[in-house]
Design an enzyme around this catalytic site. Structure first.
Site, mmCIF file in Angstrom:
data_model
loop_
_atom_site.group_PDB
_atom_site.id
_atom_site.type_symbol
_atom_site.label_atom_id
_atom_site.label_comp_id
_atom_site.label_asym_id
_atom_site.label_seq_id
_atom_site.Cartn_x
_atom_site.Cartn_y
_atom_site.Cartn_z
ATOM 1 N N ASN A 1 8.007 -5.424 -0.765
ATOM 2 C CA ASN A 1 7.938 -4.318 0.187
ATOM 3 C C ASN A 1 6.474 -4.260 0.618
ATOM 4 O O ASN A 1 5.626 -3.742 -0.121
ATOM 5 C CB ASN A 1 8.364 -2.994 -0.437
ATOM 6 C CG ASN A 1 8.330 -1.866 0.589
ATOM 7 O OD1 ASN A 1 7.757 -2.032 1.670
ATOM 8 N ND2 ASN A 1 8.927 -0.736 0.265
ATOM 9 N N TYR B 1 11.384 8.502 1.720
ATOM 10 C CA TYR B 1 11.369 7.404 0.744
ATOM 11 C C TYR B 1 12.129 7.691 -0.547
ATOM 12 O O TYR B 1 12.200 6.825 -1.424
ATOM 13 C CB TYR B 1 9.912 7.034 0.425
ATOM 14 C CG TYR B 1 9.155 6.552 1.647
ATOM 15 C CD1 TYR B 1 9.582 5.427 2.338
ATOM 16 C CD2 TYR B 1 8.025 7.229 2.125
ATOM 17 C CE1 TYR B 1 8.915 4.985 3.474
ATOM 18 C CE2 TYR B 1 7.346 6.791 3.246
ATOM 19 C CZ TYR B 1 7.799 5.674 3.917
ATOM 20 O OH TYR B 1 7.141 5.222 5.037
ATOM 21 N N GLU C 1 12.121 -9.599 2.197
ATOM 22 C CA GLU C 1 11.362 -8.403 2.604
ATOM 23 C C GLU C 1 12.281 -7.192 2.494
ATOM 24 O O GLU C 1 13.416 -7.250 2.970
ATOM 25 C CB GLU C 1 10.911 -8.589 4.056
ATOM 26 C CG GLU C 1 10.253 -7.370 4.677
ATOM 27 C CD GLU C 1 9.974 -7.569 6.171
ATOM 28 O OE1 GLU C 1 10.037 -8.723 6.665
ATOM 29 O OE2 GLU C 1 9.721 -6.562 6.849
ATOM 30 N N ALA D 1 2.876 -0.694 4.938
ATOM 31 C CA ALA D 1 2.353 -0.740 6.311
ATOM 32 C C ALA D 1 1.794 -2.112 6.701
ATOM 33 O O ALA D 1 1.682 -2.418 7.895
ATOM 34 C CB ALA D 1 1.282 0.337 6.480
ATOM 35 N N PRO E 1 0.802 -1.228 0.000
ATOM 36 C CA PRO E 1 0.000 0.000 0.000
ATOM 37 C C PRO E 1 0.835 1.277 0.000
ATOM 38 O O PRO E 1 1.872 1.352 0.640
ATOM 39 C CB PRO E 1 -0.821 -0.106 1.287
ATOM 40 C CG PRO E 1 -0.093 -1.073 2.149
ATOM 41 C CD PRO E 1 0.555 -2.044 1.192
ATOM 42 N N ASN E 2 0.340 2.242 -0.747
ATOM 43 C CA ASN E 2 0.893 3.603 -0.836
ATOM 44 C C ASN E 2 2.199 3.712 -1.611
ATOM 45 O O ASN E 2 2.717 4.807 -1.804
ATOM 46 C CB ASN E 2 1.066 4.229 0.568
ATOM 47 C CG ASN E 2 -0.253 4.334 1.293
ATOM 48 O OD1 ASN E 2 -1.213 4.832 0.725
ATOM 49 N ND2 ASN E 2 -0.325 3.839 2.522
ATOM 50 N N HIS F 1 12.573 -2.729 2.648
ATOM 51 C CA HIS F 1 11.999 -1.422 2.989
ATOM 52 C C HIS F 1 12.962 -0.341 2.547
ATOM 53 O O HIS F 1 14.179 -0.476 2.725
ATOM 54 C CB HIS F 1 11.764 -1.296 4.498
ATOM 55 C CG HIS F 1 10.823 -2.317 5.016
ATOM 56 N ND1 HIS F 1 9.461 -2.213 4.867
ATOM 57 C CD2 HIS F 1 11.043 -3.494 5.637
ATOM 58 C CE1 HIS F 1 8.883 -3.279 5.396
ATOM 59 N NE2 HIS F 1 9.817 -4.080 5.866
ATOM 60 N N ARG G 1 5.592 10.873 -2.415
ATOM 61 C CA ARG G 1 5.226 10.609 -1.020
ATOM 62 C C ARG G 1 6.444 10.758 -0.104
ATOM 63 O O ARG G 1 7.432 10.019 -0.249
ATOM 64 C CB ARG G 1 4.706 9.174 -0.935
ATOM 65 C CG ARG G 1 4.447 8.673 0.456
ATOM 66 C CD ARG G 1 4.197 7.173 0.458
ATOM 67 N NE ARG G 1 3.950 6.714 1.805
ATOM 68 C CZ ARG G 1 4.165 5.471 2.217
ATOM 69 N NH1 ARG G 1 4.607 4.552 1.396
ATOM 70 N NH2 ARG G 1 3.908 5.139 3.463
ATOM 71 N N ARG H 1 12.584 4.400 13.199
ATOM 72 C CA ARG H 1 11.427 5.291 13.080
ATOM 73 C C ARG H 1 10.459 5.070 14.255
ATOM 74 O O ARG H 1 10.895 4.709 15.355
ATOM 75 C CB ARG H 1 10.767 5.057 11.714
ATOM 76 C CG ARG H 1 11.730 5.374 10.541
ATOM 77 C CD ARG H 1 11.072 5.151 9.202
ATOM 78 N NE ARG H 1 9.933 6.043 9.017
ATOM 79 C CZ ARG H 1 8.996 5.874 8.081
ATOM 80 N NH1 ARG H 1 9.083 4.852 7.228
ATOM 81 N NH2 ARG H 1 7.990 6.715 7.984
HETATM 82 C C1 DQA Z 1 8.053 1.072 4.154
HETATM 83 C C2 DQA Z 1 8.060 1.246 5.670
HETATM 84 C C3 DQA Z 1 6.661 1.053 6.243
HETATM 85 O O1 DQA Z 1 6.676 1.236 7.652
HETATM 86 C C4 DQA Z 1 5.707 2.074 5.642
HETATM 87 O O2 DQA Z 1 4.390 1.852 6.120
HETATM 88 C C5 DQA Z 1 5.745 2.077 4.163
HETATM 89 C C6 DQA Z 1 7.037 1.998 3.493
HETATM 90 C C7 DQA Z 1 9.440 1.394 3.536
HETATM 91 O O3 DQA Z 1 9.660 0.987 2.395
HETATM 92 O O4 DQA Z 1 10.265 2.037 4.175
HETATM 93 O O5 DQA Z 1 4.720 2.234 3.502
HETATM 94 O O6 DQA Z 1 7.745 -0.275 3.852
#
Ligand code: DQA
Length: 145
Positions: free
Chosen positions: A73, A22, A97, A76, A9-10, A99, A17, A106
């Protein structure tokens, strides 16, 4: 060898963003860089993004038949989704996984991942390089290197 790359998501908003967290690469940039690394290593990727947990689960189930592993990735959903963990374990393919941000540095709620304990490996904190390193690690694992 084919790898499925999943963006949770996102992540569709990458580039716009919170660029200070990021980075400025867009999702297309990330996918293009991953494609180049895959090609360098004699592999190929397919990519998928969704903001919906159920769609991610359906995709994992469906893609597993044609890929050797997953690079994900989970956004959240990392911190909330037992269903995502179960789906990845259930299809019995190694996954890495990744990020972009250093989730350990954080907010407290980002420190726990439901996926890390069952992942082949985890890379975080290197921006787009997290994805590229993760892909190299996954392909190395699959090649028995
Ligand atoms: C993320 C870290 C997550 O905590 C966050 O909700 C994201 C991006 C990252 O790539 O740093 O959406 O996965």
């Amino acid at each position: 060898m084919k790898i499925a790359v999943i963006h949770g998501p996102n992540l569709r908003l990458l580039g716009a963003r919170e660029p200070e967290v990021y980075g400025t690469d867009t999702l297309d940039d990330v996918n293009r860089k991953l494609g180049a690394v895959a090609q360098e290593l004699g592999a190929e990727i397919e990519t998928f993004q969704s903001n919906h947990e159920g769609e991610l689960l359906d995709y994992i189930e469906e893609a597993a038949a044609r890929v050797s592993g997953f690079l994900i990735n989970p956004g959240a959903f990392t911190h909330t989704s037992i269903a995502l963990r179960d789906a990845l374990v259930g299809v019995d393919r190694p996954f890495v996984e990744v990020h972009l941000s250093n989730t350990a540095g954080r907010e407290r709620f980002r420190r726990h991942s439901y996926l890390s304990g069952v992942a082949a490996g985890v890379v975080y904190g290197f921006g787009v390089q997290s994805y590229l390193l993760g892909l190299r690690g996954l392909l190395g694992r699959l090649d028995g290197r």
